[in-house]
Design an enzyme around this catalytic site. Structure first.
Site, PDB file in Angstrom:
ATOM      1  N   TYR A 229       0.847  -1.056   0.237  1.00 25.90           N
ATOM      2  CA  TYR A 229      -0.459  -0.110   0.081  1.00 25.90           C
ATOM      3  C   TYR A 229       0.723   0.855  -0.227  1.00 25.90           C
ATOM      4  O   TYR A 229       0.434   2.296  -0.511  1.00 25.90           O
ATOM      5  CB  TYR A 229      -1.164   0.103   1.128  1.00 25.90           C
ATOM      6  CG  TYR A 229      -2.320  -0.233   0.942  1.00 25.90           C
ATOM      7  CD1 TYR A 229      -2.475  -2.423   0.448  1.00 25.90           C
ATOM      8  CD2 TYR A 229      -3.575   0.013   1.142  1.00 25.90           C
ATOM      9  CE1 TYR A 229      -3.505  -1.602   0.453  1.00 25.90           C
ATOM     10  CE2 TYR A 229      -4.598  -0.665   1.466  1.00 25.90           C
ATOM     11  CZ  TYR A 229      -4.958  -2.118   0.517  1.00 25.90           C
ATOM     12  OH  TYR A 229      -6.197  -2.087   0.943  1.00 25.90           O
TER      13      TYR A 229
ATOM     14  N   LYS B 152       2.851 -15.138   1.836  1.00 26.46           N
ATOM     15  CA  LYS B 152       3.240 -16.302   0.374  1.00 26.46           C
ATOM     16  C   LYS B 152       5.069 -16.249   0.541  1.00 26.46           C
ATOM     17  O   LYS B 152       5.487 -15.865  -0.936  1.00 26.46           O
ATOM     18  CB  LYS B 152       2.487 -15.406  -0.790  1.00 26.46           C
ATOM     19  CG  LYS B 152       3.094 -16.298  -3.049  1.00 26.46           C
ATOM     20  CD  LYS B 152       1.235 -16.892  -2.131  1.00 26.46           C
ATOM     21  CE  LYS B 152       1.555 -17.860  -4.212  1.00 26.46           C
ATOM     22  NZ  LYS B 152       0.859 -19.040  -4.100  1.00 26.46           N
TER      23      LYS B 152
ATOM     24  N   ASP C  68      -3.207 -18.173   0.006  1.00 26.06           N
ATOM     25  CA  ASP C  68      -4.175 -19.295  -1.268  1.00 26.06           C
ATOM     26  C   ASP C  68      -4.907 -19.987  -0.217  1.00 26.06           C
ATOM     27  O   ASP C  68      -6.110 -20.291  -0.040  1.00 26.06           O
ATOM     28  CB  ASP C  68      -3.576 -19.637  -2.973  1.00 26.06           C
ATOM     29  CG  ASP C  68      -2.169 -20.188  -2.278  1.00 26.06           C
ATOM     30  OD1 ASP C  68      -2.009 -20.675  -1.066  1.00 26.06           O
ATOM     31  OD2 ASP C  68      -1.939 -20.707  -3.201  1.00 26.06           O
TER      32      ASP C  68
ATOM     33  N   ASP D 263      -6.422  -7.232   3.875  1.00 26.41           N
ATOM     34  CA  ASP D 263      -7.933  -6.023   3.272  1.00 26.41           C
ATOM     35  C   ASP D 263      -8.969  -7.659   2.513  1.00 26.41           C
ATOM     36  O   ASP D 263      -9.760  -7.511   2.828  1.00 26.41           O
ATOM     37  CB  ASP D 263      -7.217  -5.588   2.337  1.00 26.41           C
ATOM     38  CG  ASP D 263      -8.306  -4.863   1.304  1.00 26.41           C
ATOM     39  OD1 ASP D 263      -9.138  -4.005   2.659  1.00 26.41           O
ATOM     40  OD2 ASP D 263      -8.150  -4.568   0.151  1.00 26.41           O
TER      41      ASP D 263
ATOM     42  N   ASP E 166     -12.500  -9.387   4.310  1.00 26.88           N
ATOM     43  CA  ASP E 166     -13.592  -8.989   3.755  1.00 26.88           C
ATOM     44  C   ASP E 166     -14.486 -10.838   3.436  1.00 26.88           C
ATOM     45  O   ASP E 166     -15.115 -10.883   3.771  1.00 26.88           O
ATOM     46  CB  ASP E 166     -13.378  -8.606   2.579  1.00 26.88           C
ATOM     47  CG  ASP E 166     -14.235  -6.959   2.285  1.00 26.88           C
ATOM     48  OD1 ASP E 166     -13.747  -6.538   3.036  1.00 26.88           O
ATOM     49  OD2 ASP E 166     -14.326  -6.413   1.292  1.00 26.88           O
TER      50      ASP E 166
HETATM   51  C1  IPM Z   1     -10.284  -1.280   3.701  1.00 23.93           C
HETATM   52  C2  IPM Z   1     -10.628  -0.884   2.612  1.00 23.93           C
HETATM   53  C3  IPM Z   1      -9.383  -0.214   2.494  1.00 23.93           C
HETATM   54  C4  IPM Z   1      -8.190  -0.799   2.344  1.00 23.93           C
HETATM   55  C5  IPM Z   1      -9.682   1.258   1.150  1.00 23.93           C
HETATM   56  C6  IPM Z   1     -10.980   2.243   1.202  1.00 23.93           C
HETATM   57  C7  IPM Z   1      -8.391   2.230   0.351  1.00 23.93           C
HETATM   58  O1  IPM Z   1     -10.712  -1.687   1.689  1.00 23.93           O
HETATM   59  O2  IPM Z   1     -10.719  -0.549   5.234  1.00 23.93           O
HETATM   60  O3  IPM Z   1     -10.754  -1.995   4.026  1.00 23.93           O
HETATM   61  O4  IPM Z   1      -8.349  -1.408   0.392  1.00 23.93           O
HETATM   62  O5  IPM Z   1      -7.937  -0.680   2.875  1.00 23.93           O
HETATM   63 MN    MN Z   2     -11.481  -3.173   2.439  1.00 20.96          MN
END
Ligand code: IPM
Ligand code: MN
Length: 359
Positions: free
Chosen positions: A140, A190, A222, A246, A250
């Site tokens: 990042y 990885k 993976d 990240d 999710d």
């Molecule tokens: C998160 C989001 C952020 C990230 C974006 C909005 C920059 O996806 O907080 O998970 O990638 O960290």
């Molecule tokens: Mn995210």
């Protein structure tokens, strides 16, 4: 006096932050905590008003505060902008400026929502894990990065880089967290391909020596993506770098029924903590009172725990959310094929507030 900076941001950010603030104020009142609110702009809202996704003035205010409560950033309106001027840059900048290297993302199955997950109930029941994501390093932020032209062709690069100190400090957060939980850390990497991951494996192993009461294992990213779908209950604390964290958080969120349920805390060495739902700005439903405010409200619980040292208030907020769900109230994202009529964002906030005052 505890100063709290509200950064509602874009899309559904303002509506979920509004409900979160109401819960924050109500719970603070009950537990005799004095709060003072500031409000600022971040993301697309800041681009539109000030020409930058996060102004220096907001960064300064954040430094003076005990905690920052954020909504979400981004939306189609700003999608064509380059990465350095997009709404997301505001979020990345505030994380970096405040030194918030540790992002805690707990994914817990609320019993009432077992049916809302896209996975079988027996796979997700009892799921309770914590993703500890490194937040201010890795690909990042690594240099060099950017676009160029190489031999007449468009080219672009990013750099995944970590030094050992960055790995040590995030590992310690993971091991300390595991001590308060089931005592297991899974490091995700990885290392069969990436030098960076090999360094992570090495350094995490070294840190583990100071935590002989915690069990450490390593998992390729993976295969981890697959195991989270097959057998998520076996994981306790997951520690990993910025990008893998990240993505996996999710996935972990979806296991619990909806991305609309997952809160997060971003902590660092400085005194300020930042709290935000893991979900994004959901522009498709923004302003329609359809958003699920529970991730933002559960972020308030994390704020109580980590920034205000108010564990009882944190528990009261969590209990109020669980009680609202147990009674069958659902926002649209949680309805699935249950046939339940969904409640709106504001109404869900009202219900949680009612549960809080009953408890
Ligand atoms: C998160 C989001 C952020 C990230 C974006 C909005 C920059 O996806 O907080 O998970 O990638 O960290
Ligand atoms: Mn995210």
């Amino acid at each position: 006096m505890n100063r709290i900076l509200l950064l509602p941001g874009d899309g559904i950010g303002p509506e979920v932050t509004r409900e979160a603030r109401r819960v924050l104020e109500a719970a603070a009142g009950r537990f005799d905590l004095k709060l003072e609110f500031e409000e600022g702009l971040i993301g697309g809202a800041a681009i539109d008003a000030e020409g930058t996704p996060l102004s220096d003035a907001v960064v300064e205010t954040a430094r003076q505060c005990r905690a920052v409560l954020m909504g979400a950033v981004g939306g189609p309106k700003w999608d064509a902008l380059g990465v350095d001027v997009r709404p997301e840059k505001g979020l990345l900048r505030i994380r970096k400026e405040l030194g918030l290297f540790a992002n805690l993302r707990p994914a817990r199955m609320v019993p009432a929502l077992v049916g809302a997950s896209s996975l079988k109930p027996e796979v997700v029941a009892g799921l309770d894990l914590l993703v500890v994501r490194e937040l201010t390093g890795g690909i990042y932020f690594g240099e060099p990065r950017g676009r160029s032209e190489v031999a007449g062709r468009r080219s672009a690069c990013n750099t995944m880089v970590y030094d050992e100190d960055e790995i040590v400090r995030i590992s310690k957060v993971a091991f300390e967290s595991a001590r308060k939980r089931r005592g297991e850390v899974t490091h995700v990497h990885k290392a069969n391909v990436l030098d960076v991951s090999q360094l992570w494996v090495e350094v995490v192993e070294e840190v583990a020596k100071e935590y002989s009461d915690v069990t450490l294992s390593h998992q390729l990213v993976d295969s981890m993506a697959m195991l989270l779908l097959r057998d998520p209950q076996r994981f306790d604390v997951i520690v990993t770098g910025n990008l893998f964290g990240d993505i996996l958080s999710d996935e972990a969120a979806e296991l619990t029924g909806s991305l609309g349920m997952l809160p997060s805390a971003s902590l660092g060495e400085g005194g300020v903590g930042l709290y935000e739902p893991v979900h994004g700005s959901a522009p498709d439903i923004a302003g329609e009172d359809k958003a699920n405010p529970l991730a933002a409200i559960l972020s308030v619980a994390m704020l109580f725990e980590h920034s205000l040292d108010a564990v009882a208030a944190a528990a009261a907020v969590q209990d109020a959310v669980a009680a609202a769900l147990a009674e069958g109230h659902r926002t649209g994202d949680l309805v699935g094929d249950t046939g339940v009529t969904p409640v709106g964002c504001r109404e869900m906030g009202d219900i949680v507030l009612a549960k809080l005052s009953e408890s």
